[in-house]
Design an enzyme around this catalytic site. Structure first.
Site, PDB file in Angstrom:
ATOM      1  N   ASP A 374      14.763   6.156  -2.520  1.00 34.46           N
ATOM      2  CA  ASP A 374      15.840   6.862  -1.831  1.00 34.46           C
ATOM      3  C   ASP A 374      16.853   5.830  -1.328  1.00 34.46           C
ATOM      4  O   ASP A 374      16.584   4.623  -1.321  1.00 34.46           O
ATOM      5  CB  ASP A 374      15.251   7.670  -0.670  1.00 34.46           C
ATOM      6  CG  ASP A 374      16.246   8.669  -0.105  1.00 34.46           C
ATOM      7  OD1 ASP A 374      17.299   8.878  -0.744  1.00 34.46           O
ATOM      8  OD2 ASP A 374      15.978   9.236   0.965  1.00 34.46           O
ATOM      9  N   ASP A 642      10.146   9.015   2.071  1.00 33.02           N
ATOM     10  CA  ASP A 642       9.523   9.305   3.364  1.00 33.02           C
ATOM     11  C   ASP A 642       9.773  10.734   3.842  1.00 33.02           C
ATOM     12  O   ASP A 642       9.393  11.088   4.957  1.00 33.02           O
ATOM     13  CB  ASP A 642      10.034   8.330   4.432  1.00 33.02           C
ATOM     14  CG  ASP A 642      11.545   8.442   4.633  1.00 33.02           C
ATOM     15  OD1 ASP A 642      12.206   9.190   3.878  1.00 33.02           O
ATOM     16  OD2 ASP A 642      12.067   7.787   5.557  1.00 33.02           O
ATOM     17  N   ASP A 646      10.282  14.325  -0.842  1.00 34.72           N
ATOM     18  CA  ASP A 646       9.782  13.243  -1.688  1.00 34.72           C
ATOM     19  C   ASP A 646       8.330  13.440  -2.113  1.00 34.72           C
ATOM     20  O   ASP A 646       7.851  12.738  -3.011  1.00 34.72           O
ATOM     21  CB  ASP A 646       9.901  11.898  -0.951  1.00 34.72           C
ATOM     22  CG  ASP A 646      11.339  11.515  -0.659  1.00 34.72           C
ATOM     23  OD1 ASP A 646      12.191  11.753  -1.540  1.00 34.72           O
ATOM     24  OD2 ASP A 646      11.622  11.016   0.442  1.00 34.72           O
ATOM     25  N   ASN A 735     -27.886 -16.430 -15.860  1.00 37.58           N
ATOM     26  CA  ASN A 735     -26.955 -15.328 -15.646  1.00 37.58           C
ATOM     27  C   ASN A 735     -26.615 -15.169 -14.166  1.00 37.58           C
ATOM     28  O   ASN A 735     -25.460 -14.970 -13.786  1.00 37.58           O
ATOM     29  CB  ASN A 735     -27.565 -14.035 -16.198  1.00 37.58           C
ATOM     30  CG  ASN A 735     -26.551 -12.913 -16.315  1.00 37.58           C
ATOM     31  OD1 ASN A 735     -25.478 -13.103 -16.869  1.00 37.58           O
ATOM     32  ND2 ASN A 735     -26.875 -11.761 -15.777  1.00 37.58           N
TER      33      ASN A 735
END
Length: 899
Positions: A374, A642, A646, A735
């Protein structure tokens, strides 16, 4: 995927994440709420609550119109518990400990320990038992730290509800709500519990979280039909609100009926045991590599078993060896490494004022190549000031300011920054004598279709005045007259053109223009609606200035340098937006407005999304459509917003970004919360996300290529040696030691060149990397076989311990050395040095690998001391391995590049 499904993921999936939402789309028609039955008794309770007389309902919950007292609320809280769904609780420590133990590596070690115990080999039993404990505790401690870090981050952001306690409005954490509380709701609020409406004004609620239906439904305090309690769905009742839904527009007060697991949402949550979801690209890639190695194990383990059983004759030992090979190929430490790396990244991001709600969103942060944002508060300072108040032709007018003040003062919905800028003129309260001369009659709340809102006031009990303010185009559509020098004249085409020229001139100066109109209505009417917003008289405009931030221009340049394209998606005027973009140095390649999108099909929108930079006059659905179009074009899309408008785009994006001051629904939909609304903070977050992503790729590449190479070595050794090249215990110890050395990878340094551009997951690249580098280690493993067989005479079963000790050391040291060789495309140790923790970890493990056969513990591990003549050969093998891998790395770089 519905919001309801996304909410459930955070509660029901046994993942240690800190968020509530997922990005993937799923068909709405098959929402979880429709397929999971709700207990009949709960449905009956809700139906009864909906039809119960309000005084009786309040008496039953021991409350009143002024709300509970704090003491009463604490008493109820102690009885019912916090307003949380049960599945939010983390695993108990003993459950987590069990999960850390329950992996193929530990299970096979346990089998070996039992076999050793039954064969009365006490030393091997103790050693193997210690390995099980070490492996389990390593993962338990590391994951526990990561989970606690994630929970601390989650606690940094949270939603609150407006509650009446003893007649006073206050903001409380949603978890503190109890039955009997009176809550106040406005646009953008999440419904925090199951409630019955007390009052409602033009209240529209999105129930898509529960039903999958995308259209909002109107709610009202009174039922308009007689409710039959048999077979009626509580969701259909107009006076009930449900946890997890959200307010689209309007205002209301409501009585809390049920919280936590007693709510409709909570009842379903306790009955659902799993929620399917679409994995992210990174998860799909990790899974593909894991399954590739597992498939290798499923093919190679039987092959190794048959070859060793046939050639050696000891089928039990061959079986245990084959199992050890399978475990060695299994990436059992991958979950811990991924979790630790993500948590480490999240903690570092928090220090940069970026809070990660969902840990696995970090990889999308690093992969993001398009950021949609925005304008207000991101490119601009978010400190809107009322710059001008003018009549219809741009001349100063105090009358317009007074009417705008009345509108902002008396509205009860969501007050935006523009309202606050108007209300900063507090002196008008005294000058206009609001308390004495004006009384609010009604309100018509704002929504994103009309893009305007109205209040109706009674002036000195003489007449009613409807005062409306909103976007210029939408206001002009509702106006039939305009006020010119105190006289109301019809709004004809000539005047309309002059009005538009005036507002466009203000927009061109970078001012946001809000039109103000009035209408005198008869005093006998008390209830007003959208239908009354007709035949209005335009009286002028209030114009606002929101100057760009000083940090915006350098932040945009930095994002561009790092491969992130910024696009502006705003509901504001295109002239204002384009001017701000020019001021901050954002190249405007094209401007498109919402109404133009309505005339495009999906293919045209996809093309327009790619070729334009600024999109103005957008509705929430326009923003969502653009985000989906960009994703469809192959981009990893971030959306920063915000506001209520949105939320759809935040959910549609690969990564939703919001701010701590955002409305509830926006914060809930976001994956990342910025504690500071700044693109500069975002740019730092992107780089940290890429570092985190890069470190995860390091481990996956190392594990895949190392394990792939071991397959060839084991097959060759099994086919030609008269004994096992290593005992099962040796393979498992090797391992475990290698896995321990990898724990420091989350703390490793990352070359600056590797984070300059977005990092995307490419499973094919991992497969290519594995096939390219894996066999290199086999060359030196086979060289070691020849060395031990011919030079040191370890060529009979009686000498097998010497052979096994020699390959144990070479195998462990080359496997650990590869960490440094392929962690960077540069020359290791010279052009790029690993972090201190990784250097210490790998050096320590290599030292332990040499110490085990040479020290006093050798017999415990069924190893023996190696002759001193072995070590020059060992050094030569390691140097040759380093040189060959470095040369092959250059070939790989020229041919395929390095991500």
């Amino acid at each position: 995927m519905t919001l309801f499904t996304r909410l459930f993921e955070s509660f029901l999936r046994k993942r240690h994440t800190a968020g509530h939402f997922r990005r993937q789309a799923m068909p709405l028609a098959n929402s979880t709420a429709r397929t999971v039955p709700v207990p009949d008794h709960l449905a009956r309770q809700l139906l009864a609550a909906a039809t119960e007389a309000l005084p009786d309902a309040m008496a039953r919950l021991s409350t009143r119109e002024a709300g509970l007292s704090d003491d009463e609320a604490q008493a109820v809280l102690a009885e019912t518990g916090p307003n949380e769904v049960e599945h939010e609780k983390p695993l108990a420590w003993y459950q987590h400990l069990w999960l850390c133990y329950k992996n193929p590596f530990n299970l096979l070690l346990t089998v070996l320990a039992i076999v050793s115990y039954l064969t009365e080999d006490a030393k091997a039993t103790i050693v193997i038992g210690s390995m099980v404990i070490l492996s389990t505790l390593l993962r338990f401690v590391q994951e526990g730290r990561s989970n606690r870090a994630a929970e601390r981050l989650k606690a940094m952001v949270g939603n609150t509800a407006t509650v009446l306690r003893d007649g006073k409005q206050m903001e409380l954490a949603i978890r503190a709500l109890v039955q009997g509380d009176i809550i106040v709701l406005s646009a953008g609020d999440m419904i925090p519990a199951d409630c019955r409406l007390l009052t409602a004004k033009d209240l529209f609620v999105s129930q898509s979280a529960m039903t999958g239906e995308s259209l909002p439904v109107e709610k009202m305090a009174e039922l308009t039909e007689v409710v039959d309690a048999h077979g009626k769905n509580p969701m259909d009742l107009a006076n009930l609100l449900f946890m997890g839904t959200n307010v689209i527009s309007g205002a209301a007060t409501a009585l809390v009926l049920a919280t936590g697991n007693r709510s409709y949402f909570g009842a379903i949550a306790t009955r659902v045991t799993a929620t399917e979801r679409t994995p992210t690209a990174f998860e799909a890639g990790v899974n593909s590599v894991s399954w590739l190695l597992i498939r290798f194990a499923l093919v190679m383990a039987p092959l190794v078993f048959l070859i060793n059983g046939w050639t050696k004759g000891d089928w039990m030992e061959a079986f245990l060896f084959a199992l050890s090979v399978a475990v060695g190929l299994t990436p059992e430490m991958l979950p811990m490494i991924v979790t630790s790396t993500l948590a480490k990244g999240a903690v570092k991001l928090a220090k940069k004022k970026v809070v990660v709600k969902r840990l696995d969103a970090i990889q999308n942060f690093g992969a993001m190549d398009v950021l949609c944002t925005d304008k207000t508060g991101t490119l601009t300072q978010d400190k809107i000031v009322l710059e001008r108040h003018t009549d219809v032709f741009g001349r100063p007018s105090d009358e317009v300011l007074q009417f705008a003040y009345l509108n902002s003062h008396y509205q009860t919905g969501l007050k935006n920054l523009l309202d606050r800028a108007v209300l900063d003129h507090v002196q008008l309260q005294t000058e206009m004598q609001l308390a004495r001369d004006y009384v609010k009659v009604d309100e018509i709340p704002f929504d994103f279709v009309r893009r305007r809102m109205s209040v109706v006031v009674s002036e000195r009990n003489d007449h009613h005045e409807l005062i409306c303010k909103g976007a210029v185009e939408e206001m002009l559509a509702a106006c039939s007259h305009l006020r010119l020098d105190g006289v109301d004249v019809p709004l004809d085409t000539l005047l309309l053109d002059k009005v538009l020229a005036t507002t466009q001139g203000l927009n061109a100066e970078g001012l946001r223009v809000v039109a103000v109109a009035v209408k005198e209505v008869p005093p006998h009417k008390t209830v007003y609606g959208v239908a009354d917003e007709t035949a209005l008289t335009l009286i002028g405009y209030v114009a606002f200035l929101d100057p760009p931030k000083e940090s915006t221009a350098p932040a945009l340049r930095a994002l561009k340098q790092h491969g992130v394209t910024v696009k502006v998606l705003t509901g504001d005027n295109h002239l204002v937006t384009a001017k701000i973009c020019r001021e901050v140095g954002l190249a405007v390649q094209g401007v498109l407005q919402g109404p133009q999108l309505d005339d495009m099909d999906d293919a045209q929108v996809a093309q327009a999304a790619e070729s334009h930079t600024v999109f103005a006059k957008l509705s929430p659905l326009h923003k969502e459509r653009l985000v989906r179009a960009l994703r469809g074009n192959g981009h990893i899309v971030g959306f920063m917003g915000d506001g209520i408008n949105d939320a759809p785009a935040l959910r549609a994006a690969d990564i939703g970004i919001s701010v701590d001051s955002a409305v509830d629904i926006a914060k809930e939909a976001a994956d990342i919360i910025l504690l500071e609304k700044s693109l500069m903070v975002l740019e730092e977050g992107v780089l940290e996300g890429r570092r985190t992503f890069s470190n995860m790729l390091k481990y996956i590449r190392m594990t895949a290529s190392s394990n792939f190479g071991n397959v060839f070595s084991v097959l060759v050794a099994s086919a030609f040696l008269p004994f096992l090249p290593m005992l099962p215990l040796h393979l498992l110890v090797q391992n475990l030691l290698y896995d321990v050395s990898q724990i420091a990878i989350p703390f490793d340094n990352v070359d600056a060149e590797l984070i300059q551009q977005p990092l995307s997951w490419n499973p094919r690249d991992i497969g290519r990397f594995m096939v390219f580098f894996g066999p290199l280690s086999s060359i030196f493993d086979i060289s070691t076989f020849i060395l031990m067989w011919h030079v040191f005479g370890a060529n009979t079963p009686a000498q097998q311990t010497l052979f096994q000790s020699g390959w144990f050391v070479v195998g462990l040291l080359t496997q650990t050395l590869i960490v440094h060789l392929i962690r960077t495309p540069k020359l290791p140790f010279i052009d790029s040095i690993a972090s201190v923790p990784l250097l210490v970890a790998t050096t320590a493990i290599m030292a332990v690998g040499v110490f085990l056969p040479m020290g006093p513990l050798a017999s415990y591990f069924k190893l023996q001391a190696l002759p001193l003549a072995y070590f020059p050969w060992l050094l030569a093998i390691l140097v040759a391995y380093t040189v060959l891998t470095t040369l092959m790395k250059r070939v790989y770089l020229r041919k395929f590049g390095w991500q």
